[in-house]
Design a protein around this motif. Structure first.
Motif, PDB file in Angstrom:
ATOM      1  N   LEU A   1      62.598  53.385  44.440  1.00 51.29           N
ATOM      2  CA  LEU A   1      63.037  53.329  43.040  1.00 51.29           C
ATOM      3  C   LEU A   1      62.404  54.451  42.227  1.00 51.29           C
ATOM      4  O   LEU A   1      63.088  55.142  41.465  1.00 51.29           O
ATOM      5  CB  LEU A   1      62.706  51.969  42.432  1.00 51.29           C
TER       6      LEU A   1
ATOM      7  N   TYR B   1      69.333  48.018  39.251  1.00 48.17           N
ATOM      8  CA  TYR B   1      68.063  47.968  38.540  1.00 48.17           C
ATOM      9  C   TYR B   1      68.176  48.826  37.286  1.00 48.17           C
ATOM     10  O   TYR B   1      68.245  50.042  37.369  1.00 48.17           O
ATOM     11  CB  TYR B   1      66.923  48.471  39.433  1.00 48.17           C
TER      12      TYR B   1
ATOM     13  N   THR C   1      69.902  53.597  35.593  1.00 46.88           N
ATOM     14  CA  THR C   1      70.173  52.468  36.476  1.00 46.88           C
ATOM     15  C   THR C   1      70.154  52.986  37.906  1.00 46.88           C
ATOM     16  O   THR C   1      70.792  53.987  38.214  1.00 46.88           O
ATOM     17  CB  THR C   1      71.545  51.831  36.179  1.00 46.88           C
TER      18      THR C   1
ATOM     19  N   PRO D   1      64.659  43.531  47.811  1.00 48.99           N
ATOM     20  CA  PRO D   1      64.661  44.626  46.827  1.00 48.99           C
ATOM     21  C   PRO D   1      64.179  45.927  47.478  1.00 48.99           C
ATOM     22  O   PRO D   1      63.354  45.906  48.383  1.00 48.99           O
ATOM     23  CB  PRO D   1      63.658  44.157  45.765  1.00 48.99           C
TER      24      PRO D   1
ATOM     25  N   THR E   1      59.325  49.972  45.964  1.00 48.09           N
ATOM     26  CA  THR E   1      59.029  50.620  44.689  1.00 48.09           C
ATOM     27  C   THR E   1      59.077  52.138  44.810  1.00 48.09           C
ATOM     28  O   THR E   1      59.582  52.821  43.917  1.00 48.09           O
ATOM     29  CB  THR E   1      57.643  50.173  44.181  1.00 48.09           C
TER      30      THR E   1
END
Length: 146
Positions: free
Chosen positions: A70, A99, A107, A64, A67
């Motif tokens: 994102l 996500y 998204t 992933p 953070t």
């Protein structure tokens, strides 16, 4: 260099869809007072308004996205009033699923654009990313590895 390459190719590929790209364009929309300047790597515009924001990451995606990546895209999307953010990594394993951000309509989709690919395959991946941007979608992530 990766960011410039991505900006140039997406500009070319999105033009037939009526979208234009702007790289490193400054915006003062993060805070209500307009005192905070931010510069997304690439913003795709349609009809004179931001449609998607793209952040080029010249690094490997190994799971992933971090953070912080994102959060960066969520901030850009919120400030620009758009739903779709895209992270494009220069290498890595399978890209993460899109996500869908809690308590919002944002998204963030991760893509892996493996620069070790032959030019034809690299171009195919870029076309898929451009099609996703043009459709306004953040469907399945786009991955291409050698």
């Amino acid at each position: 260099m990766f960011e410039r390459f991505l900006t140039t190719r997406l500009t070319e590929l999105l033009q037939p869809y009526g979208l234009r790209c702007a790289g490193q364009q400054g915006h003062h929309r993060l805070d209500r007072g307009g005192s905070v300047l931010f510069r997304p790597d690439i913003v795709a515009y349609g009809g004179g308004r931001p449609a998607a924001v793209i952040d080029a990451k010249y690094r490997e995606l190994g799971g992933p996205p971090p953070t912080s990546h994102l959060f960066q895209l969520i901030s850009y999307c919120t400030a620009l009033g758009i739903r779709d953010g895209h992270l494009v990594y220069a290498a890595g394993g399978p890209a993460a699923m899109p996500y869908r951000i809690t308590q919002s309509d944002i998204t963030v989709t991760a893509h892996v654009l493996d620069l070790a690919l032959p030019p034809e395959q690299l171009n195919q991946v870029l076309h898929r990313i451009a099609e996703m941007l043009a459709s306004g979608g953040s469907g399945d992530s786009t991955t291409a590895t050698a």
